[in-house]
Design a protein around this motif. Structure first.
Motif, PDB file in Angstrom:
ATOM      1  N   LEU A  25     -27.712 -83.511 -76.179  1.00 35.11           N
ATOM      2  CA  LEU A  25     -28.787 -83.508 -75.176  1.00 35.11           C
ATOM      3  C   LEU A  25     -30.015 -84.246 -75.693  1.00 35.11           C
ATOM      4  CD1 LEU A  25     -28.444 -79.834 -73.846  1.00 35.11           C
ATOM      5  CD2 LEU A  25     -27.877 -81.951 -72.613  1.00 35.11           C
ATOM      6  N   ALA A  26     -30.295 -84.111 -76.993  1.00 40.14           N
ATOM      7  CA  ALA A  26     -31.439 -84.823 -77.577  1.00 40.14           C
ATOM      8  C   ALA A  26     -31.184 -86.325 -77.558  1.00 40.14           C
ATOM      9  CB  ALA A  26     -31.669 -84.343 -79.005  1.00 40.14           C
ATOM     10  N   ALA A  27     -29.955 -86.727 -77.891  1.00 35.45           N
ATOM     11  CA  ALA A  27     -29.623 -88.158 -77.966  1.00 35.45           C
ATOM     12  C   ALA A  27     -29.744 -88.829 -76.607  1.00 35.45           C
ATOM     13  CB  ALA A  27     -28.198 -88.324 -78.503  1.00 35.45           C
ATOM     14  N   PHE A  28     -29.535 -88.049 -75.525  1.00 36.91           N
ATOM     15  CA  PHE A  28     -29.582 -88.636 -74.178  1.00 36.91           C
ATOM     16  C   PHE A  28     -30.864 -88.242 -73.447  1.00 36.91           C
ATOM     17  CE2 PHE A  28     -25.576 -90.845 -73.897  1.00 36.91           C
ATOM     18  CZ  PHE A  28     -24.877 -90.326 -74.978  1.00 36.91           C
ATOM     19  N   GLY A  29     -31.857 -87.760 -74.225  1.00 37.12           N
ATOM     20  CA  GLY A  29     -33.206 -87.540 -73.672  1.00 37.12           C
ATOM     21  C   GLY A  29     -33.305 -86.439 -72.635  1.00 37.12           C
ATOM     22  N   ARG A  30     -32.354 -85.464 -72.685  1.00 37.46           N
ATOM     23  CA  ARG A  30     -32.370 -84.401 -71.679  1.00 37.46           C
ATOM     24  C   ARG A  30     -32.474 -83.015 -72.275  1.00 37.46           C
ATOM     25  NH1 ARG A  30     -32.981 -86.156 -66.193  1.00 37.46           N
ATOM     26  NH2 ARG A  30     -32.557 -88.392 -66.339  1.00 37.46           N
ATOM     27  N   LEU A  31     -32.964 -82.941 -73.523  1.00 39.74           N
ATOM     28  CA  LEU A  31     -33.118 -81.613 -74.126  1.00 39.74           C
ATOM     29  C   LEU A  31     -34.465 -81.024 -73.710  1.00 39.74           C
ATOM     30  CD1 LEU A  31     -32.094 -79.352 -76.019  1.00 39.74           C
ATOM     31  CD2 LEU A  31     -33.290 -80.526 -77.886  1.00 39.74           C
ATOM     32  N   LEU A  86     -23.805 -73.160 -62.635  1.00 38.19           N
ATOM     33  CA  LEU A  86     -24.268 -73.973 -63.762  1.00 38.19           C
ATOM     34  C   LEU A  86     -23.791 -73.305 -65.041  1.00 38.19           C
ATOM     35  CD1 LEU A  86     -26.092 -76.605 -63.540  1.00 38.19           C
ATOM     36  CD2 LEU A  86     -27.756 -75.272 -64.865  1.00 38.19           C
ATOM     37  N   GLN A  87     -22.492 -73.525 -65.326  1.00 39.61           N
ATOM     38  CA  GLN A  87     -21.772 -72.742 -66.347  1.00 39.61           C
ATOM     39  C   GLN A  87     -21.934 -73.277 -67.761  1.00 39.61           C
ATOM     40  OE1 GLN A  87     -17.658 -71.927 -65.340  1.00 39.61           O
ATOM     41  NE2 GLN A  87     -17.817 -70.127 -66.624  1.00 39.61           N
ATOM     42  N   ASP A  88     -22.199 -74.564 -67.893  1.00 43.99           N
ATOM     43  CA  ASP A  88     -22.210 -75.136 -69.240  1.00 43.99           C
ATOM     44  C   ASP A  88     -23.133 -76.344 -69.317  1.00 43.99           C
ATOM     45  OD1 ASP A  88     -19.007 -76.249 -68.221  1.00 43.99           O
ATOM     46  OD2 ASP A  88     -20.936 -77.255 -67.983  1.00 43.99           O
ATOM     47  N   TRP A  89     -23.308 -76.847 -70.511  1.00 41.13           N
ATOM     48  CA  TRP A  89     -24.283 -77.936 -70.714  1.00 41.13           C
ATOM     49  C   TRP A  89     -23.874 -79.198 -69.979  1.00 41.13           C
ATOM     50  CZ3 TRP A  89     -23.693 -82.651 -73.329  1.00 41.13           C
ATOM     51  CH2 TRP A  89     -22.451 -82.837 -73.977  1.00 41.13           C
ATOM     52  N   GLY A  90     -22.554 -79.372 -69.779  1.00 43.06           N
ATOM     53  CA  GLY A  90     -22.090 -80.558 -69.061  1.00 43.06           C
ATOM     54  C   GLY A  90     -22.539 -80.528 -67.610  1.00 43.06           C
ATOM     55  N   SER A  91     -22.396 -79.352 -66.971  1.00 46.55           N
ATOM     56  CA  SER A  91     -22.838 -79.210 -65.575  1.00 46.55           C
ATOM     57  C   SER A  91     -24.350 -79.393 -65.504  1.00 46.55           C
ATOM     58  CB  SER A  91     -22.466 -77.817 -65.058  1.00 46.55           C
ATOM     59  OG  SER A  91     -21.065 -77.594 -65.156  1.00 46.55           O
ATOM     60  N   SER A  92     -25.048 -78.846 -66.524  1.00 43.98           N
ATOM     61  CA  SER A  92     -26.515 -78.962 -66.543  1.00 43.98           C
ATOM     62  C   SER A  92     -26.932 -80.419 -66.686  1.00 43.98           C
ATOM     63  CB  SER A  92     -27.082 -78.141 -67.710  1.00 43.98           C
ATOM     64  OG  SER A  92     -28.489 -78.151 -67.674  1.00 43.98           O
ATOM     65  N   TYR A  93     -26.245 -81.156 -67.580  1.00 44.35           N
ATOM     66  CA  TYR A  93     -26.576 -82.578 -67.771  1.00 44.35           C
ATOM     67  C   TYR A  93     -26.307 -83.376 -66.500  1.00 44.35           C
ATOM     68  CZ  TYR A  93     -26.731 -87.276 -69.682  1.00 44.35           C
ATOM     69  OH  TYR A  93     -27.066 -88.599 -69.891  1.00 44.35           O
ATOM     70  N   LEU A  94     -25.191 -83.080 -65.849  1.00 41.16           N
ATOM     71  CA  LEU A  94     -24.873 -83.769 -64.584  1.00 41.16           C
ATOM     72  C   LEU A  94     -25.967 -83.510 -63.561  1.00 41.16           C
ATOM     73  CD1 LEU A  94     -21.050 -82.963 -64.232  1.00 41.16           C
ATOM     74  CD2 LEU A  94     -22.079 -85.221 -64.690  1.00 41.16           C
ATOM     75  N   ALA A  95     -26.370 -82.243 -63.449  1.00 41.90           N
ATOM     76  CA  ALA A  95     -27.401 -81.894 -62.453  1.00 41.90           C
ATOM     77  C   ALA A  95     -28.730 -82.560 -62.794  1.00 41.90           C
ATOM     78  CB  ALA A  95     -27.565 -80.376 -62.411  1.00 41.90           C
TER      79      ALA A  95
END
Ligand code: LRH
Ligand code: MN
Length: 430
Positions: free
Chosen positions: A271-277, A232-241
């Motif tokens: 992340l805030a705009a897509f409700g995942r922060l 889980l290297q970056d925010w993109g991987s985190s958002y996908l997960a």
């Protein structure tokens, strides 16, 4: 609420500073009213601000090279909570403690919860630990945990996280943070897709064990302990997960987990705009995951992050309820002093962000007036809000100058006498 520091010591120190504070507050109030801002409104919002303390942050930290223990090191989670109680008594904005398991394991969690409550503290987000092997552990995490190639090792890591949820429920927590060091040190060592699939599969099992009113925070990190790839290297991987797992899964942003110069405030906006922060592990860094005191290296970045957070709050984004936590390692300072100072620096960035003239900013942005736009942010950032933060502390029974009051209290010498000296040791962050 039992006071660890004699309130008279705090009052005596405040008495020396109160008159100047009142004068400074009046002058700043005059300046802000000329900008159409009511200083008492900013004080009220700053006063309601809260950031959680990392239980692991009150002990002296170290690096892989060495850890130089300080005086009066906490012996167990009860000492850690008492030290957090001192911080909250003096700065008044740290009402919760984020525990780390198994470092904070206890035999009686009701007793621990009452111990914390006596200092006006509650427990916040629980952190699991599958980045170290515990004594007698059956399967090693040397080659990973939730993404390990071996199913039994993955299941062991899943079971630990589910145990953390059970302990968290006993402590009154409502969220679990999952950070794993899983990754590789050599090209070819790990199959990126299969490792990520295993990570997701394990997290689905943890997600299924979450109570309805709980959340799960995924913490990404660029490198360390793995030095070629991190699952889980970056925010993109985190958002996908998170989007694969479900609504209760969100992305936690640890400021030190990004390459130097990454635009973290923009990651926050996305992340805030897509409700995942999920929220934050606040700290500062110059090179790697240095875990330095918040606002000590790049305070403008901290302000720019809060500028995005205040903007998101004002736009009433769906699911926007970020958790604020400190995650620092105090290798050369008294951890209590560093945590007090850092909590105030995070509160400062929030108060400065409240001063941004957002109407004017939007006009300059829409009119492509780049200079006036950035000057609008700088005006807020360059406003010394110290009188507001100190007045909020004073009115809540805290210290105008927390570090001065703490030193006047002699607390460190007191616990140094009570707690056996700890020898400095080899490496390790705690
Ligand atoms: C990993 C991390 C994580 C914690 C650990 C103490 O670098 O930031 O949040 O579990 O530090
Ligand atoms: Mn962290």
């Amino acid at each position: 609420m039992s006071k660890i520091i004699d309130q008279a010591v705090i009052a005596a120190d405040n008495d020396k500073l109160a008159a100047d504070l009142k004068a400074d507050y009046a002058v700043l109030g005059e300046q802000l009213s000329r900008r159409g801002i009511a200083i008492d409104d900013i004080k009220a919002q700053a006063s309601a601000f809260a950031v959680a303390l990392p239980s692991w942050g009150v002990g002296t930290g170290g690096t892989r090279f060495a850890r130089f223990a300080g005086k009066g090191e906490p012996r167990n989670v009860f000492d850690k909570v008492q030290d957090c109680g001192v911080i909250h008594q003096l700065v008044t904005i740290t009402p919760t403690v984020s525990p780390h398991l198994p470092w904070d394991k206890a035999t009686d969690y009701q007793e621990l919860r009452q111990h914390a409550a006596a200092f006006g503290l509650n427990f916040d987000c629980v952190n699991s630990n599958t980045f170290q092997d515990q004594k007698g552990q059956e399967h090693s995490y040397k080659f990973g945990s939730l993404s390990h190639a071996d199913a039994a090792t993955r299941q062991q890591a899943v079971d630990h996280n589910i145990e953390c949820i059970e302990i968290g429920k006993a402590l009154g927590a409502k969220a679990l943070t999952v950070w794993v060091g899983d990754g590789s040190n050599f090209p070819g060592q790990q199959h990126f897709a299969r490792a990520f699939d295993r990570y997701l599969d394990s997290n689905r099992k943890i997600y299924a064990a979450l109570p309805d009113d709980w959340q799960m925070f995924l913490e990404h990190k660029m490198f360390e302990p793995a030095f070629y790839s991190t699952v889980l290297q970056d925010w993109g991987s985190s958002y996908l997960a998170a989007t694969q797992l479900g609504e209760k899964a969100k992305c936690l942003v640890d400021l030190g987990h990004h390459a130097p110069n990454v635009n973290i405030e923009m990651i926050v906006a996305r992340l805030a705009a897509f409700g995942r922060l999920a929220g934050f592990h606040f700290n500062d860094s110059k090179y790697g995951d240095d875990d330095l005191d918040s606002g000590s290296i790049n305070p403008y970045q901290l302000f720019l992050i809060f500028n995005e957070l205040v903007d998101a709050a004002e736009r009433k984004l769906a699911g926007f309820k970020p958790e604020y936590m400190l995650d620092q390692s105090h290798n050369v300072t008294d951890p209590i002093e560093s945590l007090m100072n850092s909590a105030v620096e995070v509160q400062r960035a929030y108060a400065q962000a409240l001063l941004v003239d957002r109407m004017a900013l939007a006009g300059y942005q829409d009119g492509n007036d780049a200079l006036q736009a950035t000057r609008t942010l700088k005006q807020a950032y360059l406003t010394d809000v110290s009188p507001i933060l100190a007045m909020a502390r004073l009115e809540r029974g805290g210290a105008i100058d927390p570090v001065a009051a703490y030193r006047a209290s002699g607390y460190r010498a007191r616990v140094a006498a009570e707690r056996p000296a700890v020898a400095s040791s080899g490496g390790g962050i705690v």
